[in-house]
Motif scaffolding. Structure first.
Motif, PDB file in Angstrom:
ATOM      1  N   HIS A   1       0.856  -1.178   0.000  1.00  0.00           N
ATOM      2  CA  HIS A   1       0.000   0.000   0.000  1.00  0.00           C
ATOM      3  C   HIS A   1       0.895   1.233   0.000  1.00  0.00           C
ATOM      4  CE1 HIS A   1      -3.501  -2.350   1.791  1.00  0.00           C
ATOM      5  NE2 HIS A   1      -2.480  -3.164   1.868  1.00  0.00           N
ATOM      6  N   LEU A   2       0.551   2.204  -0.783  1.00  0.00           N
ATOM      7  CA  LEU A   2       1.271   3.480  -0.780  1.00  0.00           C
ATOM      8  C   LEU A   2       0.258   4.607  -0.667  1.00  0.00           C
ATOM      9  CD1 LEU A   2       3.836   2.942  -3.674  1.00  0.00           C
ATOM     10  CD2 LEU A   2       4.355   3.048  -1.231  1.00  0.00           C
ATOM     11  N   GLY A   3       0.623   5.664  -0.006  1.00  0.00           N
ATOM     12  CA  GLY A   3      -0.274   6.808   0.088  1.00  0.00           C
ATOM     13  C   GLY A   3       0.497   8.099   0.227  1.00  0.00           C
ATOM     14  N   ILE A   4       0.011   9.124  -0.428  1.00  0.00           N
ATOM     15  CA  ILE A   4       0.604  10.461  -0.309  1.00  0.00           C
ATOM     16  C   ILE A   4      -0.532  11.464  -0.176  1.00  0.00           C
ATOM     17  CG2 ILE A   4       1.910  12.282  -1.489  1.00  0.00           C
ATOM     18  CD1 ILE A   4       3.478  10.095  -2.902  1.00  0.00           C
ATOM     19  N   THR A   5      -0.396  12.393   0.750  1.00  0.00           N
ATOM     20  CA  THR A   5      -1.393  13.452   0.852  1.00  0.00           C
ATOM     21  C   THR A   5      -0.689  14.799   0.896  1.00  0.00           C
ATOM     22  OG1 THR A   5      -1.413  13.538   3.259  1.00  0.00           O
ATOM     23  CG2 THR A   5      -2.881  11.952   2.234  1.00  0.00           C
ATOM     24  N   LYS A   6      -1.372  15.790   0.402  1.00  0.00           N
ATOM     25  CA  LYS A   6      -0.827  17.153   0.435  1.00  0.00           C
ATOM     26  C   LYS A   6      -1.982  18.134   0.572  1.00  0.00           C
ATOM     27  CE  LYS A   6       1.988  20.472  -2.131  1.00  0.00           C
ATOM     28  NZ  LYS A   6       2.851  20.825  -0.986  1.00  0.00           N
ATOM     29  N   ARG A   7      -1.813  19.076   1.471  1.00  0.00           N
ATOM     30  CA  ARG A   7      -2.840  20.102   1.647  1.00  0.00           C
ATOM     31  C   ARG A   7      -2.385  21.370   0.952  1.00  0.00           C
ATOM     32  NH1 ARG A   7      -5.704  21.158   7.273  1.00  0.00           N
ATOM     33  NH2 ARG A   7      -6.658  19.246   6.551  1.00  0.00           N
ATOM     34  N   ILE A   8      -3.200  21.855   0.048  1.00  0.00           N
ATOM     35  CA  ILE A   8      -2.920  23.120  -0.636  1.00  0.00           C
ATOM     36  C   ILE A   8      -4.096  24.036  -0.338  1.00  0.00           C
ATOM     37  CG2 ILE A   8      -2.452  24.229  -2.841  1.00  0.00           C
ATOM     38  CD1 ILE A   8      -1.602  21.478  -3.892  1.00  0.00           C
TER      39      ILE A   8
END
Lengths: 269, 313
Positions: A144-151
């Motif tokens: 499983h891979l996950g990336i999050t970013k808040r803009i």
């Protein structure tokens, strides 16, 4: 204080059990709802977004069939890294037993990105002497891979799952075979406003889409009521928080399969 | 709150629950497995019939009968008759020794009542030893359907299965009157067989559907391997249609997502008629995993049955 939360899942065809009554009762798949510990199975980057020591137990018996799903989860933050451990038991009574051991690591990786990687080991135990005889076992490896970013007000997430089935061996009347399978699941989710979420996924073997939405209303953090729709399935739920306990129930009414429910209880360590 | 949580953990719909009060009228007509009412009123002591039903947790037995003083009734139960486990010679048993000997049936449990008392339910351990086990029992001859009602949990009958039942469980029942010296052949019948777990999932089948047009729904095998090797590539769905209506069979994921429609057909069935349907299904185009087969009947009454199946590749 009474508040309302509107949730919109635009293209939700990531077809596996969301281990969260909250997400379920709000309509379905969302990568960006990370308050339930077992959601690291959905998006391993969720750990760093909710870095609290917690233990939770999830249980469901889908549509009153003899399928039983239990998940035991532990989230443990250590310095700037969050570790998640999940034990998932998925069984069809007297027929089939599947065990998944999942570990994921999540941390802030720079450039405003939260990242997570998880590894799952699936085991299937078969000893079925019913109308046909099956004995054997199999092991599967999932990544499983996950990336999050808040803009600003946008909260973007990408999650990927790769499920490898390196070996399958079952026997029936001395006939054996083996096969290798692999599939990749990719999901993207965006939180557009502080209280509005949407998400969609890309699943390489599927080309159909569905939509879901939900509304959550809460009296502070103590009681939360939820309703949602997933295709033709109406869903609702309720969550309670008191002291270190948090309990969530999710319910659904499927036109064909009937009533469904799931429950989750978590305790802050 | 935690109490509610665990209530939901054990939540399950009952199939047919019987109130144990000695009034057999809450059994439905299709739960009458022995009908011997034709000669009863010419006899002083008679057995009219045996009713059998169950829910997820309990077995319910109703014996419709009436007897005079110095008489009793015995109900013998043979678990999975083809396996010949149990005792067929009860001529030296410590309880209710009525010189009972059975040629082809091996008794695992029996119930005995004397002169209309509530009686006792026994487990047979050997040819000489039996002992009571816990059951809810009530005899009353004042109702229009007089007799005894018995409620006994599956856990009490089969404690080694932890609340479930033996896979493919069948029970065979035989009721007979007795006096002080032995069995009375005045009004006797034969052992009658009832299938409790026809779909081999160790859970009592849900056969009770009031006013339903669909019966005996079976999906076999529950695990299949659609890999083209000729072994368990397909599975069969069988059912009986008892009333006019439409039957639709669909495949769902365990999340409730519809994968595909498998079968749809309209039936025109007259009264006292039934149609046996047997469908062979191949799911060569779905991934490994757990799925739910949904069988939906839409006619004079609506019913659905959800059966989990496992696809292995």
């Amino acid at each position: 204080m009474i508040y309302f939360l509107f949730v919109l899942g635009l293209f939700s065809f990531f077809d596996f059990n969301s281990p969260s009554p909250r997400i379920y009762s709000l309509g379905g798949f969302q990568l960006n709802l990370y308050e339930d510990v077992s959601d690291s199975l959905l998006n391993p980057a969720n750990g760093i977004r909710y870095p609290f020591k917690k233990f939770s137990i999830f249980y469901t018996k889908p549509y009153n069939t003899d399928i039983y799903i239990s998940i035991f989860s532990l989230r443990y933050p250590l310095k700037d890294t969050v570790y998640d451990f999940n034990l998932k038991l998925n069984a069809v009574s007297s027929v089939y037993n599947e065990i998944e051991l999942n570990t994921s690591v999540s941390k802030f990786i720079g450039w405003g990105l939260n990242g997570g990687i998880g590894v799952s080991l699936y085991g299937v135990i078969l000893d079925y002497e019913g109308d046909s005889s099956f004995t054997g076992n199999k092991l599967l490896l999932g990544i499983h891979l996950g990336i999050t970013k808040r803009i600003k007000r946008f909260d973007l997430s990408i999650a990927l799952q790769n499920l490898n089935q390196p070996e399958v061996k079952f026997s029936k009347n001395s006939s054996e075979y083996s096969k290798i399978r692999s599939k990749v699941l990719v999901g993207i989710g965006a939180r557009i406003l502080p209280f509005v979420w949407s998400g969609f996924t890309i699943f390489k073997e599927k080309d159909d889409f569905s939509s879901s939405f939900g509304i959550e209303a809460g009296i502070g953090e103590v009681v939360k009521f939820r309703i949602g729709m997933n295709e033709d399935e109406f869903r609702w739920g309720v969550g309670f928080s008191f002291n270190k306990f948090k309990i969530d129930f999710g319910f659904g009414s499927n036109e064909f399969l009937g009533f469904n429910w799931m429950a989750n209880i978590s305790y802050g360590l | 709150m935690i109490f509610l949580f665990f209530i939901l953990f054990s939540f399950s719909f009952p199939y047919h629950e019987i109130t144990i009060d000695g009034d057999l009228s809450d059994f439905s007509s299709d739960e009458l497995i022995v009908d011997d009412s034709s000669d009863s009123y010419s006899l002083n002591n008679y057995i009219n019939g045996i009713y059998i039903t169950w829910d997820r947790y309990n077995l319910y037995i109703g014996i419709e009968y009436k007897l005079q003083d110095d008489k009793g009734i015995l109900l013998y139960i043979d678990v999975n008759p083809e396996e010949k486990e149990g005792v067929n010679d009860l001529t030296n048993i410590n309880n209710w020794d009525k010189d009972a000997y059975f040629q082809n049936n091996y008794i695992d449990f029996f119930y005995g009542s004397w002169e209309g008392d509530d009686g006792n339910f026994y487990r047979v351990y050997s040819e000489t030893y039996s002992a009571t086990i816990s059951a809810e029992l009530k005899t009353d001859f004042s109702f229009s359907k007089p007799g005894t009602e018995i409620k006994i949990s599956w856990q009490e009958l089969f404690p080694e299965y932890f609340g479930k039942v033996p896979e493919r469980l069948k029970l065979s029942f035989f009721a007979v009157l007795c006096d002080g010296s032995g069995l009375i052949n005045e009004d006797t019948g034969e052992f009658v067989l009832v299938t409790v777990d026809g779909d081999s999932d160790s859970i009592p089948d849900d056969n009770f559907k009031e006013d339903s047009g669909l019966r005996d729904v079976k999906v076999l095998p529950r695990i299949f391997t659609p890999n083209g090797d000729g072994i368990n590539d397909t599975f069969r769905i069988s059912f009986k249609v008892l009333a006019s209506g439409n039957v639709k069979v669909s495949l769902f994921s365990q999340n409730g997502r519809k994968i595909k429609d498998i079968f749809s057909k309209s039936y025109s069935v007259s009264k006292n008629e039934e149609v046996n349907e047997n469908i062979e299904v191949s799911l060569s185009d779905v991934d490994s995993g757990i799925y739910i087969i949904n069988i939906n009947f839409d006619g004079s009454g609506e019913m659905r049955k959800n059966v989990p199946v496992v696809v292995l590749r």
